[in-house]
Design an enzyme around this catalytic site. Structure first.
Site, PDB file in Angstrom:
ATOM      1  N   ASP A   1       9.757 -13.931  21.089  1.00  0.00           N
ATOM      2  CA  ASP A   1      10.560 -14.822  20.583  1.00  0.00           C
ATOM      3  C   ASP A   1      12.203 -14.703  20.869  1.00  0.00           C
ATOM      4  OD1 ASP A   1       8.954 -16.087  18.841  1.00  0.00           O
ATOM      5  OD2 ASP A   1      10.096 -16.041  17.134  1.00  0.00           O
TER       6      ASP A   1
ATOM      7  N   ASP B   1      12.281  -0.602  22.723  1.00  0.00           N
ATOM      8  CA  ASP B   1      13.512  -0.681  22.074  1.00  0.00           C
ATOM      9  C   ASP B   1      14.414  -0.882  23.305  1.00  0.00           C
ATOM     10  OD1 ASP B   1      12.727   1.932  22.902  1.00  0.00           O
ATOM     11  OD2 ASP B   1      14.120   2.763  21.630  1.00  0.00           O
TER      12      ASP B   1
ATOM     13  N   ASP C   1       5.106 -10.238  19.511  1.00  0.00           N
ATOM     14  CA  ASP C   1       5.550 -11.177  18.492  1.00  0.00           C
ATOM     15  C   ASP C   1       7.228 -11.334  18.466  1.00  0.00           C
ATOM     16  OD1 ASP C   1       5.820 -12.949  16.446  1.00  0.00           O
ATOM     17  OD2 ASP C   1       5.186 -11.683  14.812  1.00  0.00           O
TER      18      ASP C   1
ATOM     19  N   LYS D   1       5.516   2.098  22.712  1.00  0.00           N
ATOM     20  CA  LYS D   1       6.627   3.155  22.162  1.00  0.00           C
ATOM     21  C   LYS D   1       5.864   4.499  22.168  1.00  0.00           C
ATOM     22  CE  LYS D   1      10.253   3.914  19.668  1.00  0.00           C
ATOM     23  NZ  LYS D   1      11.446   3.925  20.345  1.00  0.00           N
TER      24      LYS D   1
ATOM     25  N   TYR E   1      -1.064  -6.018  12.601  1.00  0.00           N
ATOM     26  CA  TYR E   1      -1.304  -7.390  11.980  1.00  0.00           C
ATOM     27  C   TYR E   1      -2.619  -7.368  11.136  1.00  0.00           C
ATOM     28  CZ  TYR E   1       3.145  -9.013  13.703  1.00  0.00           C
ATOM     29  OH  TYR E   1       4.747  -9.128  14.120  1.00  0.00           O
TER      30      TYR E   1
END
Ligand code: NAD
Length: 360
Positions: free
Chosen positions: A252, A224, A248, A192, A141
């Site tokens: 959620d 994943d 993020d 990852k 980000y």
């Protein structure tokens, strides 16, 4: 010593829910349990309207001088069209960055009284108490270079950079290990590493930090698989630490396991555990001004503030227990209401928590 708390109500339902958290803090002050000076300042669209900037200098100075900050939420459709630099979200992003709050703590707790509000089966959710520690000020980000360019053949290409320095990884891992140490001593680092070099470094640094926490069991999962496991069997996790973007998304996802956005608090901490505390939801323009918003996420954010920034875990426990008692007594705002419970508004829910806090 008197603690300095800054309240930033913000926009939409922000002032309504912050007023309820203030009542709870004031009740603790009146009892002599909390010694705090509580100030308020403007941020977001409210500040743009009144002062021409979403983060006035005075607000930033007060935030820097405070021991902890409790924010409602910022934004709303009335500021969607304003110049980018005056948008409410800009004020909040700048505040986070000026305060250097790099570790975002998001608990997802399934209250037994609300197990039925989740979309997952009650047996999967009952007893869930999970903490996600998300890196907040680095990663993709913020990485440079970034942008959209036109290639020689005329096609447009978007690009971002995923970059983490080892000290950025280390400091957020330490926050996560410390949190795990105070809980059930299990930490899962999510990356990852099968594809990304940044994740290889992340895993390596997490393992190095783990040597300082021999009492905490560290495991690793690819993101994943972590997403799949969070839905399949969320109770296998206690504390999760991960990067900005993975956090993020996963936080959620985890918040929705509990079924209600109006119940979930968050904390964003700097290296000295000074923090910015806020409910995870936004300004809820669709219900703003109606007095029906659920104030519990904000009240629970105040509880996190007492625990993490003001060193008052007992008071934090008391607030959390008071929220539980208000729910036990059947009080529900519309977002968590079911036929057999008592429908209350924002102020009545705040009163119910204060009553539960002061009546024993
Ligand atoms: P939202 O979280 O404000 O609302 C989503 C839905 O949840 C709405 O139906 C709303 O009524 C409901 N809801 C949210 N909080 C509630 C509460 N406490 N009690 C009962 N119901 C509640 O998300 P959105 O609609 O996508 O965003 C609205 C505005 O908030 C936008 O301007 C957005 O940019 C801003 N926002 C701010 C923050 C922040 O300040 N940290 C975070 C998210 C969104």
């Amino acid at each position: 010593m008197t603690s300095r708390i800054l309240l930033l109500p913000g926009d939409g339902i922000g002032p309504e829910i912050i007023a309820q958290a203030r009542k709870v803090l004031d009740a603790l002050c009146s009892q002599g349990a909390l010694d705090a000076r509580i100030d308020e300042a403007s941020i977001g669209g409210d500040a743009t309207d009144r002062f021409g900037t979403p983060l006035p200098d005075e607000t930033l100075e007060s935030a820097k001088a405070a021991d902890a900050i409790l924010l409602g939420a910022v934004g709303g459709p009335q500021w969607d069209g304003v110049e980018r630099s005056l948008r409410p979200e800009r004020g909040l992003l700048r505040l986070r960055s000026e305060l250097g709050v790099f570790a975002n703590l998001r608990p997802a707790i399934a209250y037994p009284q609300l197990v039925g509000s989740s979309t997952l089966k009650p047996e999967v959710i009952r007893g869930l108490d999970l903490l996600i520690v998300r890196e907040l000020t680095g990663g993709i980000y913020f990485g440079d270079p970034r942008g959209i360019r036109t290639l020689d053949d005329g096609r447009r290409q978007g690009f971002n950079t995923l970059v983490y320095a080892e000290d950025e990884i280390e400091r957020v891992c330490r926050v996560a290990f410390e949190s795990a140490r105070r809980r059930s001593k299990r930490l899962c680092s999510v990356d990852k590493a099968n594809v990304l070099e940044v994740s290889e470094l992340w895993r390596d640094v997490a393992e190095t930090v783990a040597k300082d926490y021999p009492d905490v069991f560290l495991s690793h999962l690819y993101v994943d698989n972590a997403a799949m496991q969070l839905v399949r069997d969320p109770k296998q996790f206690d504390v999760i630490v991960t990067t900005n973007m993975f956090g993020d998304i996963l936080s959620d996802l985890a918040s929705m396991l509990t079924g209600s956005i109006g119940m979930l608090p968050s904390a964003s901490l700097d290296a000295k555990a000074k923090g910015l505390y806020e409910p995870i939801h936004g300004t809820a323009p669709d219900i703003a001004g109606q007095g029906v918003a659920n104030p519990l996420a904000t009240i629970l954010s105040a509880a996190m503030m007492l625990r993490h920034s003001l060193g008052l875990p007992d008071l934090s426990d008391r607030i959390e227990a008071a929220v539980g008692r208000a729910l036990d007594r059947g009080f529900r705002t519309p977002d968590i209401h079911s036929p057999e419970t008592t429908l209350v508004d924002t102020v009545q829910m705040g009163d119910a928590v204060v009553d539960a806090l002061t009546s024993n």
